[in-house]
Design a protein around this motif. Structure first.
Motif, short mmCIF file in Angstrom:
data_model
loop_
_atom_site.label_atom_id
_atom_site.label_comp_id
_atom_site.label_asym_id
_atom_site.label_seq_id
_atom_site.Cartn_x
_atom_site.Cartn_y
_atom_site.Cartn_z
N VAL A 73 0.82 -1.08 0.00
CA VAL A 73 0.12 0.05 0.10
C VAL A 73 0.98 1.17 -0.14
N GLU A 74 0.27 2.54 -0.25
CA GLU A 74 1.02 3.64 -0.23
C GLU A 74 1.54 3.79 1.18
N ALA A 75 2.70 4.39 1.53
CA ALA A 75 2.78 4.90 2.82
C ALA A 75 1.95 5.65 3.54
N GLY A 76 1.67 5.28 4.71
CA GLY A 76 0.66 5.85 5.53
C GLY A 76 1.04 6.70 6.74
N VAL A 77 0.38 7.55 7.17
CA VAL A 77 0.76 8.35 8.38
C VAL A 77 0.18 7.48 9.67
N GLY A 78 0.71 7.80 10.73
CA GLY A 78 0.30 7.27 11.92
C GLY A 78 0.91 7.65 13.21
N PRO A 79 0.50 7.67 14.46
CA PRO A 79 1.27 8.04 15.59
C PRO A 79 2.43 7.38 15.80
N ARG A 80 3.54 8.24 16.43
CA ARG A 80 4.81 7.84 16.88
C ARG A 80 4.74 7.38 18.15
N ARG A 81 4.29 6.02 18.45
CA ARG A 81 4.27 5.38 19.66
C ARG A 81 5.14 4.02 19.76
N LYS A 82 5.33 3.66 20.92
CA LYS A 82 6.03 2.34 20.96
C LYS A 82 5.12 1.17 21.12
N LYS A 83 3.99 1.72 21.10
CA LYS A 83 2.91 0.44 21.00
C LYS A 83 1.72 0.95 20.06
N LEU A 84 1.36 0.07 19.15
CA LEU A 84 0.18 0.76 18.15
C LEU A 84 -0.69 -0.44 18.00
N PHE A 85 -1.79 -0.14 17.76
CA PHE A 85 -2.80 -1.00 17.24
C PHE A 85 -3.42 -0.77 16.01
N TRP A 86 -4.21 -1.34 15.42
CA TRP A 86 -4.52 -1.41 13.84
C TRP A 86 -5.57 -0.02 14.00
N TRP A 87 -6.30 0.27 15.11
CA TRP A 87 -7.36 1.08 14.97
C TRP A 87 -6.52 2.62 15.35
N ASP A 88 -5.30 2.66 15.43
CA ASP A 88 -4.56 3.82 15.49
C ASP A 88 -4.40 4.59 14.28
N PHE A 89 -4.61 3.68 13.13
CA PHE A 89 -4.28 4.34 11.90
C PHE A 89 -5.81 4.94 11.30
N PRO A 90 -5.52 6.00 10.39
CA PRO A 90 -6.79 6.34 9.78
C PRO A 90 -7.50 5.06 8.92
N GLU A 91 -8.75 5.29 8.56
CA GLU A 91 -9.36 4.46 7.78
C GLU A 91 -8.84 4.56 6.29
N GLY A 92 -8.62 3.00 5.87
CA GLY A 92 -7.92 3.10 4.61
C GLY A 92 -7.24 1.73 4.26
N GLU A 93 -6.66 1.61 3.31
CA GLU A 93 -6.17 0.15 2.93
C GLU A 93 -5.16 -0.26 3.91
N LEU A 94 -4.30 0.51 4.45
CA LEU A 94 -3.23 0.24 5.61
C LEU A 94 -3.84 -0.41 6.74
N ARG A 95 -4.92 0.36 7.14
CA ARG A 95 -5.70 -0.27 8.36
C ARG A 95 -6.34 -1.48 8.05
N LEU A 97 -5.48 -3.86 5.85
CA LEU A 97 -4.57 -4.94 5.77
C LEU A 97 -4.27 -5.37 7.13
N LEU A 98 -3.87 -4.56 8.01
CA LEU A 98 -3.30 -4.82 9.40
C LEU A 98 -4.28 -5.62 10.28
N LEU A 99 -5.66 -5.35 10.12
CA LEU A 99 -6.56 -5.78 10.86
C LEU A 99 -6.63 -7.23 11.06
N PRO A 100 -6.95 -8.03 10.00
CA PRO A 100 -7.31 -9.38 9.96
C PRO A 100 -6.06 -10.05 10.44
N VAL A 101 -4.68 -9.70 10.32
CA VAL A 101 -3.66 -10.19 10.74
C VAL A 101 -3.36 -10.04 12.19
N VAL A 102 -3.34 -8.88 12.83
CA VAL A 102 -2.98 -8.68 14.07
C VAL A 102 -3.96 -8.77 14.97
#
Length: 522
Positions: A73-95, A97-102
């Protein structure tokens, strides 16, 4: 890190000498250098790696690639945290793709890779570029540990210059470089450098039992594996990294309790009684936080069940659950740091390791395969009898009892899977999972309805906000009840598929075979 065929460069080889060796055939033209640095994330149990996905952050941009470095997918923006969840990313293809795996797992920084790329063009006598070389040197760091990956060169072919490409390949091979035929994966190489085996952090149950193992040896091996899983998940539970640590800890406790129950006639009663009580205690003290986790993870699902005008009423409800969870987690941390918990796991290990040598324990010398045959057959027949007795008028409690029996039976098959034809066991478990999903959904909906009803009854004093909460909870109870009735209506069809003649014959195939001992009473 894609776009060419990778070759490993021996550490003792000087790249300048390598390039000089191409002088008779090509002119070397430097094309520039660039540096790169990325923090690579994955779940505790390396779910992205297992799915051939690589996830990294460079600056504020996140990249999701396959193991060969191709962007998905195209590079996406997200928070700069040590711990991330799929819901921390904006709605879109990156999110998406992450959801069903993690799923509910946190994405954690595993290591940082940094390095430089040196680009070189090889020109022919007409001064046309015929092959491009990209030299890469990568260093890494995981916490305080530093490491260096093997340097590589990517050979990038150009259309119409296949002959020159083969000449370059021969030059590299003659110089001692070895081609990486299955693609270059710096994440896998970093794992090797750090002595990381992703299987070591998996909570998936898998124990290899020898065909000739005794009951005592099998119980020892299975329970030691489950004990390791408990220990593996304690730290993440205490740190509250994500809800799956506690879930996996509880599953390993539940499996242990099930095995002690299923094998109770094959174990020394007095020796096991104490541990049965202690693991029951552990199941009880870990329950409250997990129960609250289940509801908190359903927040969006619950909101989606309600019309928009009622959704705001759930805000107070979930705030209250969050406060209760904080208090429950504080109590849980006390228990998991207590001398009782530490002593339980220490004494349990000592007991298990000495189990095969216990005197006056003839049951433990029985061959496990014959005991497993008898218990599996008996448990299967019990499930079939219970399921066939359930009608549309049967109380809901009987479905709950069947769910418990089914879960124990599934654990039993998984415990002793390595003693039977594995493909057949796996096929049977697929059919069983469908039945368990139906029974599990039915029970979960019943538990959720009861909890919401209690919450509704305890809503006081009555204010405008609490009236909105009451309306939302009432609406949820109606929705959950409707869904539960629908699940109940599917039970007969689901059970009949599980109890089919084909499935019964599959179990007979699993149990088939000559065994040295006669059947055992359990």
């Amino acid at each position: 890190m894609n776009g060419g065929q990778p070759f490993l460069i021996p550490r003792q080889l000087d790249v300048a000498d390598l390039l000089a060796s191409t002088g008779e055939l090509f002119t070397v033209q430097e094309s520039g250098e660039e540096s790169f640095k990325g923090i690579y994330y994955d779940t505790f149990d390396w779910r992205l790696f297992a799915a051939d996905l690589r996830f990294s952050r460079r600056g504020r941009l996140y990249f999701l690639q396959n193991r060969l470095g191709d962007s998905l997918v195209e590079a996406g923006v997200g928070p700069r945290r040590k711990k991330l969840f799929w819901w921390d990313f904006p709605e879109g293809e990156l999110r998406n793709l992450l959801l069903p795996v993690v799923e509910q797992r946190a994405l954690l920084p595993q290591f940082t890779l940094a390095g430089r790329m040196r680009r070189v063009n090889l020109l022919n006598k007409d001064e046309k570029t015929v092959v491009r070389l990209v030299f890469q040197e990568i260093t890494g760091q995981a916490q305080e540990q530093r490491f260096i990956l093997e340097p590589i060169v990517l050979v990038e072919p150009l259309r119409g210059y296949e002959k020159q490409l083969q000449q370059v390949r021969r030059l590299l091979e003659d110089a001692g470089l070895s081609e990486i035929t299955d693609g270059y994966d710096p994440v896998a190489m970093a794992q090797t450098a750090l002595s990381i085996d992703p299987r070591d952090t998996s909570s998936k149950f898998s124990v290899e039992l020898a065909y000739g193992e005794t009951v005592a040896e099998a119980v020892r091996d299975i329970c030691l594996h489950l004990r390791s899983t408990m220990l593996l998940n304690v730290s993440g539970t205490l740190e509250d990294i994500d809800s799956e640590f506690l879930h996996d800890l509880r599953v390993s406790v539940r499996r242990t309790r099930s095995l002690l129950s299923l094998m109770k006639k094959q174990l020394p009663v007095e020796g096991v009684k104490h541990f049965q009580a202690e693991f029951k205690w552990l199941g009880n003290v870990t329950g409250p936080v997990r129960d609250l986790d289940v509801y908190l993870l359903k927040e969006q699902e619950y909101r989606d069940l309600l019309p928009e005008e009622l959704q705001a009423g759930l805000t107070l409800f979930f705030k209250d659950l969050s406060r209760r969870r904080k208090r429950a987690l504080k109590k849980l941390r006390v228990h998991l740091r207590s001398a009782r918990f530490i002593k339980l796991l220490q004494n349990w290990e000592v007991f298990l390791r000495g189990l095969p040598e216990q005197p006056d324990y003839p049951q433990g010398k029985r061959r496990c395969r014959s005991v497993a045959d008898a218990i599996i057959s008996k448990r299967m027949n019990r499930i079939l009898r219970q399921g066939q007795a359930i009608t549309a008028e049967t109380p809901d409690e009987m479905l709950h009892e069947l769910r418990i029996e089914g879960k124990k039976f599934r654990y039993l098959l998984e415990f002793f899977r390595s003693l039977f034809e594995r493909d057949a066991v796996d096929e049977y478990l697929k059919h069983m999972k469908k039945l368990q999903n139906t029974l599990g959904d039915f029970n979960d909906l019943a538990v959720q309805k009861d909890m919401l009803s209690r919450q509704l009854q305890n809503l006081e004093p009555i204010t405008r906000t609490r009236l909105a909460t009451a309306a939302a909870l009432g609406g949820l109870i109606v929705q959950l009840h409707t869904h539960q009735r629908q699940v109940r209506g599917r039970f007969e069809e689901t059970f009949n598929a599980f109890a089919s003649e084909e499935n019964v014959q599959l179990m007979e195939k699993i149990l088939a075979g000559i065994d040295e001992e006669s059947s055992v009473e359990n």
